[in-house]
Design a protein around this motif. Sequence first.
Motif, PDB file in Angstrom:
ATOM      1  N   UNK A  64     -26.939 -11.733 -16.621  1.00 45.09           N
ATOM      2  CA  UNK A  64     -27.801 -10.898 -15.786  1.00 45.09           C
ATOM      3  C   UNK A  64     -28.980 -11.709 -15.261  1.00 45.09           C
ATOM      4  N   UNK A  65     -29.372 -11.419 -14.024  1.00 46.67           N
ATOM      5  CA  UNK A  65     -30.596 -11.997 -13.460  1.00 46.67           C
ATOM      6  C   UNK A  65     -31.767 -11.080 -13.792  1.00 46.67           C
ATOM      7  N   UNK A 150     -34.189   5.093  -5.928  1.00 42.87           N
ATOM      8  CA  UNK A 150     -33.235   6.121  -6.356  1.00 42.87           C
ATOM      9  C   UNK A 150     -33.425   6.389  -7.846  1.00 42.87           C
ATOM     10  N   UNK A 151     -33.755   7.619  -8.179  1.00 40.43           N
ATOM     11  CA  UNK A 151     -33.942   8.011  -9.572  1.00 40.43           C
ATOM     12  C   UNK A 151     -32.865   8.993  -9.984  1.00 40.43           C
ATOM     13  N   UNK A 173     -26.632  -0.003  -9.779  1.00 37.14           N
ATOM     14  CA  UNK A 173     -25.856   0.531 -10.909  1.00 37.14           C
ATOM     15  C   UNK A 173     -26.442   0.205 -12.283  1.00 37.14           C
ATOM     16  N   UNK A 174     -27.643  -0.329 -12.336  1.00 41.23           N
ATOM     17  CA  UNK A 174     -28.291  -0.620 -13.620  1.00 41.23           C
ATOM     18  C   UNK A 174     -29.604   0.142 -13.715  1.00 41.23           C
ATOM     19  N   UNK A 239     -28.817   1.360 -25.438  1.00 36.85           N
ATOM     20  CA  UNK A 239     -28.664   1.216 -24.000  1.00 36.85           C
ATOM     21  C   UNK A 239     -29.042  -0.195 -23.564  1.00 36.85           C
ATOM     22  N   UNK A 240     -28.540  -0.583 -22.408  1.00 37.65           N
ATOM     23  CA  UNK A 240     -28.867  -1.883 -21.825  1.00 37.65           C
ATOM     24  C   UNK A 240     -29.353  -1.660 -20.402  1.00 37.65           C
ATOM     25  N   UNK A 241     -30.549  -2.150 -20.101  1.00 39.52           N
ATOM     26  CA  UNK A 241     -31.100  -2.008 -18.757  1.00 39.52           C
ATOM     27  C   UNK A 241     -32.227  -2.998 -18.562  1.00 39.52           C
TER      28      UNK A 241
END
Length: 286
Positions: A64-65, A150-151, A173-174, A239-241
């Motif tokens: 991931x960047x 976008x929430x 999408x993240x 979770x991953x974000x």
Amino acid sequence: MEWQKAKKFVVVLLVILNACLAVLNYQQNRESAMTASQEKAIFEVLSKNGITMYTDLITETEPMSRLECMVPTYTKEDLERAFFDGEKTTVVPSQTTTVYRTSSSELTVEGAHGTLTFPQVAKEKGELSRGDALKMAEEYMDGKEKIFGEFVSYDLLETEEGYCVVFYEKYDDTIVFSNYFRVFVSQAGIYQVQFVYCPVVGYNGEKKDIFYADEALLTFMRELRKNQPEGAVTVNRMELGYDLSDKENQTKEGMLYAVPCYRIYLMEQAEPYIINAYTCKLINEE
């Protein structure tokens, strides 16, 4: 005849090349996924330390960047359009905050943080249902993407006064956990909105490998046992974000960096443990 042989050779070469690429792609995918033995090992270690996993383990990850964000700037007209349906406000500036007021509501803005209150709306749960609270909150968020990103509705928490519906920004999408809206709903309607928002500029730098979820869980376990040496706990969500990191968020020209992070939630407490997926360290201790 020679041309036909050359064409067949090229076709065979392409088939071999595609097969090699398929093997390489498969190997890369295997490298981005935890093995069954890794999964078994982490569950055993957690269990021996009194930690129960009551949620799915994140078994597949990709490099991931980080995200480049910026400190938000709003015009009076932007805020009036977003929070007051275009109604004109009275502005009360101070050294660190700016307050926008109408006869029925008040918005306080300090940097990326904002709180909108409706003092006339009673804080009472009454017969309010979860479905009705979610519907009111989602209707309130309609149109906010014109000024904010976008929430998406992500969580619904019960409170003494009603419900809190949590929205996070969704970027490519993240989930960006550091950009959120919390909409507080009572039987009488929405009585408060809290938000933090740093506009995402885009990805910054090359994609980098991140730590596996089992390594993040080991970090969480060590941090948990520093403050709570004994006692059983339950992990009910992982979770991953993206989150802003204390050490990496201050950059040149007002830019901020959000980095990949694991969020580990305990059934016994509201706030998650946040682990930097690049360093595998607790984010608020970096």
